[in-house]
Design a protein around this motif. Structure first.
Motif, PDB file in Angstrom:
ATOM      1  N   ARG A  18      41.788  42.006  45.766  1.00 13.78           N
ATOM      2  CA  ARG A  18      40.468  42.489  45.096  1.00 13.78           C
ATOM      3  C   ARG A  18      40.737  41.180  44.568  1.00 13.78           C
ATOM      4  O   ARG A  18      40.967  40.992  44.014  1.00 13.78           O
ATOM      5  N   THR A  20      37.885  40.627  41.103  1.00 10.98           N
ATOM      6  CA  THR A  20      36.850  41.016  39.907  1.00 10.98           C
ATOM      7  C   THR A  20      36.856  39.527  38.700  1.00 10.98           C
ATOM      8  O   THR A  20      37.552  38.813  38.478  1.00 10.98           O
ATOM      9  N   TYR A  63      44.399  43.186  32.930  1.00 12.74           N
ATOM     10  CA  TYR A  63      45.554  44.342  33.232  1.00 12.74           C
ATOM     11  C   TYR A  63      44.851  45.485  33.917  1.00 12.74           C
ATOM     12  O   TYR A  63      45.505  45.855  34.110  1.00 12.74           O
ATOM     13  N   ALA A  66      42.956  44.561  36.887  1.00 11.35           N
ATOM     14  CA  ALA A  66      44.431  45.005  37.756  1.00 11.35           C
ATOM     15  C   ALA A  66      45.296  46.093  37.851  1.00 11.35           C
ATOM     16  O   ALA A  66      46.167  45.961  38.863  1.00 11.35           O
ATOM     17  N   SER A  67      45.404  46.284  37.316  1.00 11.38           N
ATOM     18  CA  SER A  67      46.211  47.861  37.616  1.00 11.38           C
ATOM     19  C   SER A  67      45.834  49.198  37.599  1.00 11.38           C
ATOM     20  O   SER A  67      46.738  50.161  37.569  1.00 11.38           O
ATOM     21  N   GLN A  73      38.059  48.810  43.120  1.00  9.92           N
ATOM     22  CA  GLN A  73      38.206  47.247  42.679  1.00  9.92           C
ATOM     23  C   GLN A  73      37.337  47.435  41.861  1.00  9.92           C
ATOM     24  O   GLN A  73      35.599  48.024  42.217  1.00  9.92           O
TER      25      GLN A  73
END
Length: 94
Positions: A18, A20, A63, A66-67, A73
């Motif tokens: 992904r 971002t 974070y 990503a979590s 996404q």
């Protein structure tokens, strides 16, 4: 940065990776002092009258992105202090 992250997202669309693009507004870090060649007073003036983001604030957003579950996404996140409206407009108090 946007073109690079969009291009990466396109190139990696068939993978679990992904991409971002986190776009922070005013963030008070040591870079502020470096930007003004060691002039701490000039660096501090950039944030005078408002509460800027911190590196920890931006890290929290990273974070979060990503979590998320692997099927989600977040393409872009624009994160700014509450008193910042755009890249050039911020309320600095009285």
């Amino acid at each position: 940065m946007k073109a690079l992250s969009d291009g990466l997202r396109i190139d990696l669309v068939d993978t679990p990776i992904r991409v971002t693009n986190v776009k922070p507004g005013l963030v008070e870090t040591n870079f502020s002092v470096v930007r003004y060649r060691g002039d701490k007073r000039a660096a501090d003036n950039v944030y005078e009258g408002l509460r800027p983001l911190t590196g920890d604030d931006v890290a929290e957003v990273v974070y979060f992105a990503a979590s998320l579950p692997e099927h989600i996404q977040i393409a872009e996140v624009l994160v700014m202090p509450t008193n910042q409206a755009t890249g050039t407009i911020a309320y600095r108090g009285k």
